[in-house]
Design a protein around this motif. Structure first.
Motif, PDB file in Angstrom:
ATOM      1  N   ALA A  50      56.316  65.483  73.627  1.00 35.32           N
ATOM      2  CA  ALA A  50      57.050  66.221  72.604  1.00 35.32           C
ATOM      3  C   ALA A  50      58.506  66.433  73.023  1.00 35.32           C
ATOM      4  CB  ALA A  50      56.372  67.565  72.325  1.00 35.32           C
ATOM      5  N   CYS A  51      58.739  66.529  74.335  1.00 36.59           N
ATOM      6  CA  CYS A  51      60.112  66.723  74.836  1.00 36.59           C
ATOM      7  C   CYS A  51      60.563  65.636  75.800  1.00 36.59           C
ATOM      8  CB  CYS A  51      60.219  68.065  75.553  1.00 36.59           C
ATOM      9  SG  CYS A  51      59.937  69.485  74.485  1.00 36.59           S
ATOM     10  N   HIS A  52      59.631  65.016  76.494  1.00 36.67           N
ATOM     11  CA  HIS A  52      59.968  64.035  77.525  1.00 36.67           C
ATOM     12  C   HIS A  52      59.538  62.639  77.092  1.00 36.67           C
ATOM     13  CE1 HIS A  52      60.713  67.372  80.297  1.00 36.67           C
ATOM     14  NE2 HIS A  52      59.563  67.904  79.913  1.00 36.67           N
ATOM     15  N   ASP A  53      60.396  61.658  77.286  1.00 41.46           N
ATOM     16  CA  ASP A  53      60.063  60.285  76.892  1.00 41.46           C
ATOM     17  C   ASP A  53      59.882  59.367  78.099  1.00 41.46           C
ATOM     18  OD1 ASP A  53      62.663  60.009  77.737  1.00 41.46           O
ATOM     19  OD2 ASP A  53      63.427  59.198  75.865  1.00 41.46           O
ATOM     20  N   ASP A  54      59.547  59.939  79.253  1.00 37.06           N
ATOM     21  CA  ASP A  54      59.405  59.143  80.470  1.00 37.06           C
ATOM     22  C   ASP A  54      57.956  58.870  80.864  1.00 37.06           C
ATOM     23  OD1 ASP A  54      58.651  61.639  81.275  1.00 37.06           O
ATOM     24  OD2 ASP A  54      60.212  61.859  82.806  1.00 37.06           O
ATOM     25  N   GLY A  55      57.014  59.152  79.966  1.00 39.57           N
ATOM     26  CA  GLY A  55      55.609  58.839  80.206  1.00 39.57           C
ATOM     27  C   GLY A  55      54.847  59.879  81.007  1.00 39.57           C
ATOM     28  N   ARG A  56      55.461  61.010  81.307  1.00 38.88           N
ATOM     29  CA  ARG A  56      54.741  62.019  82.091  1.00 38.88           C
ATOM     30  C   ARG A  56      53.639  62.655  81.252  1.00 38.88           C
ATOM     31  NH1 ARG A  56      59.463  66.146  83.496  1.00 38.88           N
ATOM     32  NH2 ARG A  56      60.739  64.369  82.983  1.00 38.88           N
ATOM     33  N   THR A  57      52.588  63.036  81.933  1.00 36.60           N
ATOM     34  CA  THR A  57      51.459  63.743  81.333  1.00 36.60           C
ATOM     35  C   THR A  57      51.036  64.839  82.307  1.00 36.60           C
ATOM     36  OG1 THR A  57      49.753  62.362  82.356  1.00 36.60           O
ATOM     37  CG2 THR A  57      50.607  61.637  80.208  1.00 36.60           C
ATOM     38  N   PRO A  58      50.345  65.863  81.830  1.00 32.63           N
ATOM     39  CA  PRO A  58      49.856  66.894  82.756  1.00 32.63           C
ATOM     40  C   PRO A  58      48.960  66.290  83.853  1.00 32.63           C
ATOM     41  CG  PRO A  58      49.676  67.684  80.517  1.00 32.63           C
ATOM     42  CD  PRO A  58      50.067  66.223  80.445  1.00 32.63           C
ATOM     43  N   GLU A  59      48.166  65.296  83.484  1.00 31.23           N
ATOM     44  CA  GLU A  59      47.263  64.672  84.464  1.00 31.23           C
ATOM     45  C   GLU A  59      48.061  63.998  85.585  1.00 31.23           C
ATOM     46  OE1 GLU A  59      45.355  65.612  80.860  1.00 31.23           O
ATOM     47  OE2 GLU A  59      47.022  64.231  81.089  1.00 31.23           O
ATOM     48  N   LYS A  60      49.136  63.313  85.238  1.00 33.74           N
ATOM     49  CA  LYS A  60      49.972  62.661  86.257  1.00 33.74           C
ATOM     50  C   LYS A  60      50.652  63.695  87.139  1.00 33.74           C
ATOM     51  CE  LYS A  60      51.068  58.448  83.695  1.00 33.74           C
ATOM     52  NZ  LYS A  60      52.136  57.702  83.023  1.00 33.74           N
ATOM     53  N   ILE A  61      51.136  64.764  86.538  1.00 38.56           N
ATOM     54  CA  ILE A  61      51.860  65.791  87.283  1.00 38.56           C
ATOM     55  C   ILE A  61      50.908  66.526  88.224  1.00 38.56           C
ATOM     56  CG2 ILE A  61      53.109  67.987  87.074  1.00 38.56           C
ATOM     57  CD1 ILE A  61      54.228  66.830  84.410  1.00 38.56           C
TER      58      ILE A  61
END
Length: 117
Positions: free
Chosen positions: A103-114
């Motif tokens: 919704a705000c980031h377009d770099d492919g991050r997800t809570p699971e990755k973080i």
């Protein structure tokens, strides 16, 4: 332990128990859940009405769930920049529904990755 931590643990435990037993509908809105758990709109809104800037509601969130800086790796970087309702829309999102990083980031991050899950 602080009251905030105990309150958050108690709330999380109740939510987990209710989810595991099917105590609330999958389609229940976050706001409806909070009304049932905390006894009305006043639990989030001063005098039952939304504030103009959302600051009162943000303080109410932190009173039960703790501050963003006290939370996990997804929440900490947002401390001081966002309010809870910027990502969690209590009147629009269902219980268990998570906002997406996209919704705000377009770099492919997800809570699971973080969080490494």
């Amino acid at each position: 332990m602080s009251k905030k931590v105990l309150g958050a643990l108690f709330g999380a435990g109740l939510a987990a128990m209710a989810l595991s037993t099917g105590a609330f509908a999958e389609e229940q809105k976050l706001a409806e859940f909070h009304v049932e758990m905390n006894g009305g709109c006043d639990s989030c809104h001063k005098d039952g009405s939304p504030s103009a800037d959302g600051e009162y509601e943000f303080q109410q969130c932190q009173g039960c769930h703790g501050g963003l800086a006290d939370m996990d790796a997804v929440h900490k970087p947002h401390d001081g920049m966002l309010k809870c309702a910027d990502c969690h829309a209590p009147h629009d999102m269902n219980v268990g529904q998570r906002p997406t990083c996209e919704a705000c980031h377009d770099d492919g991050r997800t809570p699971e990755k973080i969080l490494g899950k």
